[in-house]
Write a protein that holds these residues in place. Sequence first.
Motif, PDB file in Angstrom:
ATOM      1  N   ILE A 165       0.829  -1.187   0.000  1.00  9.61           N
ATOM      2  CA  ILE A 165       0.000   0.000   0.000  1.00  9.61           C
ATOM      3  C   ILE A 165       0.875   1.253   0.000  1.00  9.61           C
ATOM      4  N   TYR A 166       0.532   2.216  -0.853  1.00 16.47           N
ATOM      5  CA  TYR A 166       1.301   3.434  -1.084  1.00 16.47           C
ATOM      6  C   TYR A 166       2.721   3.146  -1.572  1.00 16.47           C
ATOM      7  N   GLY A 167       2.943   1.939  -2.066  1.00 13.94           N
ATOM      8  CA  GLY A 167       4.285   1.549  -2.479  1.00 13.94           C
ATOM      9  C   GLY A 167       4.845   2.386  -3.605  1.00 13.94           C
ATOM     10  N   GLY A 168       3.976   2.936  -4.455  1.00 13.13           N
ATOM     11  CA  GLY A 168       4.450   3.732  -5.578  1.00 13.13           C
ATOM     12  C   GLY A 168       4.375   5.229  -5.361  1.00 13.13           C
ATOM     13  N   SER A 169       4.005   5.649  -4.152  1.00 13.95           N
ATOM     14  CA  SER A 169       3.739   7.069  -3.912  1.00 13.95           C
ATOM     15  C   SER A 169       4.946   7.804  -3.332  1.00 13.95           C
ATOM     16  N   VAL A 170       5.424   8.811  -4.068  1.00 16.07           N
ATOM     17  CA  VAL A 170       6.469   9.688  -3.536  1.00 16.07           C
ATOM     18  C   VAL A 170       5.867  10.656  -2.526  1.00 16.07           C
ATOM     19  N   ALA A 171       4.630  11.122  -2.797  1.00 20.99           N
ATOM     20  CA  ALA A 171       3.977  12.063  -1.890  1.00 20.99           C
ATOM     21  C   ALA A 171       3.801  11.467  -0.501  1.00 20.99           C
ATOM     22  N   TYR A 172       3.429  10.201  -0.437  1.00 20.44           N
ATOM     23  CA  TYR A 172       3.270   9.552   0.868  1.00 20.44           C
ATOM     24  C   TYR A 172       4.606   9.480   1.598  1.00 20.44           C
TER      25      TYR A 172
END
Length: 381
Positions: A165-172
């Motif tokens: 989960i959120y593995g591809g998110s830079v913002a997170y």
Amino acid sequence: MMTPMRYVVLVLAIIISLHFILSFSHEEYGRATSLSRLSEQFGGSSPQPPYKNGVPEEYYVPSTPPVQGRRANATFVLLARNGDLNGVVMSMKQVEDRFNKEFQYPYVFLNEEPFSDEFKERVSALTDAKIEFGLIPKEDWVQPDWIDETRAAEERKKMVQNNVIYGGSVAYRNMCRFNSGFFYRQELLAKYKYYWRVEPDVTFFCDLHYDPFLLMEDQKKVYGFTVSLYEYPATIPTLWDTVKEFINANPDLVDPDSAMRFISDDGGETYNNCHFWSNFEIGDLDFWRGEAYSKFFDFLDEKGGFYYERWGDAPVHSIGAALFAKKDQIHFFNDIGYRHNPFQHCPQGDLHKKGKCWCNPKENFDYEWYSCLKRYDALFA
């Protein structure tokens, strides 16, 4: 054939992953957490920890605003975007109704973009307390230039492929890094000692007629929580190795009476993945600003794990508090009813009645088998 332990780890990973993406109804939550009998198999009984003694009566105040009374140097902190406005209004209205209409503590809102006039107007209408709006400096928020973006992008791709989960998110990742090491450095917070972190779309179930900031101050607490659970191991594969490297280089910074046993079952050799759920925190800003945690965060940051992996502020804060504070400086706010989907802490017994709590006491995460509260209790056994 799958061993029992591997089965437990698999089920645990699935549940922890789901807590990020499911928004249960109360009825569904009750069914999902009806595992209390299993929790008994993972724990066993222990003596009553200090928090179950309740809050001393002298902390309670009349229902009239104690604005002229003794107050802590404290504020609420909300990290939010303009698009979070409806969720912020819901959370803030409950904070006011349950607590702050009596105490009038100020608010600090932080955003990486300027807040809109609509945002400012709607939240300002909810309180008579002071509100300040801060713009986060770009260097405190964006991925640093020294991060190898080719490597980071490849690791994000792997996490996406593995359904992290959120593995591809830079913002997170930016958010996790900011909450781990930069929120307490913001100019608007420099004048405060204590903070209460509030997020959009959370629920506060109970009236609170005492000042938790004064409790923190008088009892020399540095960190307060309501929910604790296991972290998703796929997001932090090398975090504990990095922590051990720091401990070995700085053994004098670890408090002799630390809460190490909350985060490790073997004296620090391995991490058991327990952490305090940092979407709710009442804490001492000076603790984060202090030498031990500052050196700790800088060491972690230099390793790049916030971007090469997906280190969260919850395990980072929790490990920091567990290592550098005394165990009795960490406080479980048993009387603050709180929900961040899909988990909730619902006060039990007399606390439920005293706070006029409207949560169902049967829907309580405290001692479910994937909660870590038993490990916190064991610190005082």
